[in-house]
Design a protein around this motif. Structure first.
Motif, PDB file in Angstrom:
ATOM      1  N   LEU A   8       0.708  -1.297   0.072  1.00  0.00           N
ATOM      2  CA  LEU A   8      -0.089   0.030   0.024  1.00  0.00           C
ATOM      3  C   LEU A   8       1.007   1.084  -0.198  1.00  0.00           C
ATOM      4  O   LEU A   8       0.640   2.306  -0.768  1.00  0.00           O
ATOM      5  N   THR A   9       2.035   1.312   0.637  1.00  0.00           N
ATOM      6  CA  THR A   9       2.900   2.713   0.689  1.00  0.00           C
ATOM      7  C   THR A   9       3.671   2.690  -0.486  1.00  0.00           C
ATOM      8  O   THR A   9       3.569   3.881  -1.067  1.00  0.00           O
ATOM      9  N   ASN A  10       3.850   1.498  -1.002  1.00  0.00           N
ATOM     10  CA  ASN A  10       4.626   1.624  -2.363  1.00  0.00           C
ATOM     11  C   ASN A  10       3.603   2.135  -3.556  1.00  0.00           C
ATOM     12  O   ASN A  10       3.814   3.002  -4.621  1.00  0.00           O
ATOM     13  N   ALA A  11       2.279   1.774  -3.395  1.00  0.00           N
ATOM     14  CA  ALA A  11       1.372   2.031  -4.399  1.00  0.00           C
ATOM     15  C   ALA A  11       0.958   3.461  -4.384  1.00  0.00           C
ATOM     16  O   ALA A  11       0.917   4.134  -5.287  1.00  0.00           O
ATOM     17  N   MET A  12       1.054   4.040  -2.951  1.00  0.00           N
ATOM     18  CA  MET A  12       0.794   5.330  -2.927  1.00  0.00           C
ATOM     19  C   MET A  12       1.779   6.352  -3.515  1.00  0.00           C
ATOM     20  O   MET A  12       1.563   7.386  -4.233  1.00  0.00           O
ATOM     21  N   ASN A  13       2.989   5.700  -3.159  1.00  0.00           N
ATOM     22  CA  ASN A  13       4.036   6.532  -3.777  1.00  0.00           C
ATOM     23  C   ASN A  13       4.221   6.662  -5.476  1.00  0.00           C
ATOM     24  O   ASN A  13       4.416   7.619  -6.081  1.00  0.00           O
ATOM     25  N   VAL A  14       3.759   5.169  -5.978  1.00  0.00           N
ATOM     26  CA  VAL A  14       3.526   5.341  -7.284  1.00  0.00           C
ATOM     27  C   VAL A  14       2.337   6.194  -7.853  1.00  0.00           C
ATOM     28  O   VAL A  14       2.815   7.206  -8.940  1.00  0.00           O
ATOM     29  N   LEU A  15       1.389   6.285  -7.211  1.00  0.00           N
ATOM     30  CA  LEU A  15       0.426   7.095  -7.625  1.00  0.00           C
ATOM     31  C   LEU A  15       0.594   8.647  -7.366  1.00  0.00           C
ATOM     32  O   LEU A  15       0.392   9.527  -8.144  1.00  0.00           O
ATOM     33  N   ALA A  16       1.585   8.847  -6.216  1.00  0.00           N
ATOM     34  CA  ALA A  16       2.119  10.345  -6.251  1.00  0.00           C
ATOM     35  C   ALA A  16       3.149  10.510  -7.363  1.00  0.00           C
ATOM     36  O   ALA A  16       2.874  11.770  -7.757  1.00  0.00           O
ATOM     37  N   GLY A  17       3.931   9.765  -7.711  1.00  0.00           N
ATOM     38  CA  GLY A  17       4.769   9.934  -8.804  1.00  0.00           C
ATOM     39  C   GLY A  17       4.074  10.183  -9.999  1.00  0.00           C
ATOM     40  O   GLY A  17       4.701  10.953 -10.925  1.00  0.00           O
ATOM     41  N   ARG A  18       3.035   9.812 -10.124  1.00  0.00           N
ATOM     42  CA  ARG A  18       2.139  10.112 -11.643  1.00  0.00           C
ATOM     43  C   ARG A  18       1.273  11.072 -11.271  1.00  0.00           C
ATOM     44  O   ARG A  18       0.543  11.389 -12.366  1.00  0.00           O
ATOM     45  N   GLY A  19       1.236  11.932 -10.295  1.00  0.00           N
ATOM     46  CA  GLY A  19       0.289  12.966 -10.117  1.00  0.00           C
ATOM     47  C   GLY A  19      -1.037  12.377  -9.970  1.00  0.00           C
ATOM     48  O   GLY A  19      -2.045  13.122  -9.860  1.00  0.00           O
ATOM     49  N   LEU A  20      -1.419  11.261  -9.490  1.00  0.00           N
ATOM     50  CA  LEU A  20      -2.887  10.626  -9.317  1.00  0.00           C
ATOM     51  C   LEU A  20      -3.169  10.654  -7.887  1.00  0.00           C
ATOM     52  O   LEU A  20      -4.519  10.325  -7.640  1.00  0.00           O
ATOM     53  N   LEU A  21      -2.190  10.998  -6.953  1.00  0.00           N
ATOM     54  CA  LEU A  21      -2.751  10.925  -5.455  1.00  0.00           C
ATOM     55  C   LEU A  21      -3.767  11.800  -5.078  1.00  0.00           C
ATOM     56  O   LEU A  21      -4.771  11.529  -4.306  1.00  0.00           O
ATOM     57  N   ASP A  22      -3.730  12.940  -5.722  1.00  0.00           N
ATOM     58  CA  ASP A  22      -4.846  14.120  -5.715  1.00  0.00           C
ATOM     59  C   ASP A  22      -6.223  13.716  -5.860  1.00  0.00           C
ATOM     60  O   ASP A  22      -7.088  13.946  -5.225  1.00  0.00           O
ATOM     61  N   HIS A  23      -6.418  12.726  -6.812  1.00  0.00           N
ATOM     62  CA  HIS A  23      -7.550  12.103  -7.215  1.00  0.00           C
ATOM     63  C   HIS A  23      -7.790  10.487  -7.049  1.00  0.00           C
ATOM     64  O   HIS A  23      -8.361   9.761  -7.736  1.00  0.00           O
ATOM     65  N   ALA A  24      -7.242  10.198  -5.681  1.00  0.00           N
ATOM     66  CA  ALA A  24      -7.398   8.847  -5.283  1.00  0.00           C
ATOM     67  C   ALA A  24      -7.845   8.881  -4.019  1.00  0.00           C
ATOM     68  O   ALA A  24      -7.939   9.695  -3.059  1.00  0.00           O
ATOM     69  N   VAL A  25      -8.617   7.659  -3.616  1.00  0.00           N
ATOM     70  CA  VAL A  25      -9.215   7.521  -2.489  1.00  0.00           C
ATOM     71  C   VAL A  25      -8.263   5.953  -1.899  1.00  0.00           C
ATOM     72  O   VAL A  25      -8.177   5.259  -2.634  1.00  0.00           O
ATOM     73  N   VAL A  26      -7.660   6.118  -0.771  1.00  0.00           N
ATOM     74  CA  VAL A  26      -6.959   4.975  -0.375  1.00  0.00           C
ATOM     75  C   VAL A  26      -7.355   4.473   0.881  1.00  0.00           C
ATOM     76  O   VAL A  26      -7.691   4.986   1.963  1.00  0.00           O
ATOM     77  N   MET A  27      -7.544   3.067   0.830  1.00  0.00           N
ATOM     78  CA  MET A  27      -7.955   2.376   2.090  1.00  0.00           C
ATOM     79  C   MET A  27      -7.508   1.170   2.439  1.00  0.00           C
ATOM     80  O   MET A  27      -6.835   0.583   1.354  1.00  0.00           O
ATOM     81  N   GLY A  28      -7.055   0.714   3.713  1.00  0.00           N
ATOM     82  CA  GLY A  28      -6.324  -0.631   4.135  1.00  0.00           C
ATOM     83  C   GLY A  28      -7.607  -1.189   4.399  1.00  0.00           C
ATOM     84  O   GLY A  28      -8.494  -1.046   5.000  1.00  0.00           O
ATOM     85  N   GLY A  29      -7.139  -2.538   4.992  1.00  0.00           N
ATOM     86  CA  GLY A  29      -7.912  -3.685   5.389  1.00  0.00           C
ATOM     87  C   GLY A  29      -8.977  -4.329   4.518  1.00  0.00           C
ATOM     88  O   GLY A  29     -10.040  -4.612   4.765  1.00  0.00           O
ATOM     89  N   MET A  30      -8.429  -4.415   3.170  1.00  0.00           N
ATOM     90  CA  MET A  30      -9.288  -4.703   2.139  1.00  0.00           C
ATOM     91  C   MET A  30      -9.883  -6.241   2.494  1.00  0.00           C
ATOM     92  O   MET A  30      -9.204  -7.060   2.900  1.00  0.00           O
ATOM     93  N   ASN A  31     -11.094  -6.513   2.149  1.00  0.00           N
ATOM     94  CA  ASN A  31     -11.940  -7.625   2.354  1.00  0.00           C
ATOM     95  C   ASN A  31     -12.837  -7.874   1.048  1.00  0.00           C
ATOM     96  O   ASN A  31     -13.016  -6.817   0.365  1.00  0.00           O
ATOM     97  N   LEU A  32     -13.223  -8.934   0.839  1.00  0.00           N
ATOM     98  CA  LEU A  32     -14.194  -9.277  -0.326  1.00  0.00           C
ATOM     99  C   LEU A  32     -15.444  -8.459  -0.387  1.00  0.00           C
ATOM    100  O   LEU A  32     -15.935  -7.770  -1.396  1.00  0.00           O
ATOM    101  N   PRO A  33     -16.251  -8.276   0.842  1.00  0.00           N
ATOM    102  CA  PRO A  33     -17.175  -7.563   0.825  1.00  0.00           C
ATOM    103  C   PRO A  33     -17.062  -5.993   0.422  1.00  0.00           C
ATOM    104  O   PRO A  33     -17.765  -5.248  -0.196  1.00  0.00           O
TER     105      PRO A  33
END
Length: 141
Positions: free
Chosen positions: A73-98
Motif C-alpha cells: 500500500l505504501t509503495n502503491a501510494m508512492n507510485v500514484l504520487a509520482g504520477r500525480g494521481l494521488l490527488d484524485h485517489a481514495v486510499v483504504m487499507g484492510g481490504m476484504n471481499l465485501p
C-alpha cells in the motif's frame, strides 16, 4: 474513468480480483498487483507501474490495500504520487471481499463520499460471528 486498484502481500489482491471476476464478470476497471514471496519492493513497483499504464492522468483511483502501512500500500501510494494521481485517489487499507464488491458495484455510479462510506460500512458489517444453536443446546433449556 474510475479504477479499483487492489494491492497486497502474497496473492490476496489477485485472489480478490479473481473472485470479483467470477461474481460480476471481467471488468477492465479492476486492476491488481501483489508483493509476492521473495519479491523485493523494486520488483513490485515495476509490476504495479505496468498494471497502472491504462490509467490516464485525469482518471480517479480507488486504491485498496491489505494492511495499512504495509509495503504494497505504501509503495502503491508512492507510485500514484509520482504520477500525480494521488490527488484524485481514495486510499483504504484492510481490504476484504465485501468491501471490494461494494466498490465494484458502485465504482462508476456513486459519488466518492458515498462510495467511501458504503465501503467502510460493508467492511464493518461483513465481519461478524455466526452463532448456530444445536439441538443439544435447545434440549438443555
Amino acid at each position: 474513468m474510475r479504477y479499483l486498484v487492489l494491492v497486497s502481500h502474497g496473492t490476496l489482491a489477485q485472489g480478490v480480483h479473481s473472485v470479483l471476476k467470477m461474481l460480476v464478470g471481467d471488468n477492465e476497471q479492476i486492476l491488481s498487483a501483489s508483493l509476492e514471496d521473495g519479491m523485493g519492493a523494486p520488483e513490485f513497483v515495476e509490476r504495479l507501474e505496468h498494471v497502472l499504464e491504462v490509467v490516464a492522468d485525469d482518471d480517479e483511483v480507488l486504491l485498496l490495500g491489505d494492511i495499512v502501512g504495509g509495503s504494497p500500500l505504501t509503495n502503491a501510494m508512492n507510485v500514484l504520487a509520482g504520477r500525480g494521481l494521488l490527488d484524485h485517489a481514495v486510499v483504504m487499507g484492510g481490504m476484504n471481499l465485501p468491501m471490494a464488491m461494494t466498490a465494484v458495484m458502485q465504482l462508476q455510479t456513486a459519488d466518492v463520499a458515498s462510495l467511501k462510506q458504503a465501503m467502510l460500512d460493508e467492511a464493518r458489517t461483513g465481519a461478524r460471528e455466526i452463532v448456530i444453536e444445536t439441538d443439544d443446546e435447545e434440549e438443555d433449556l
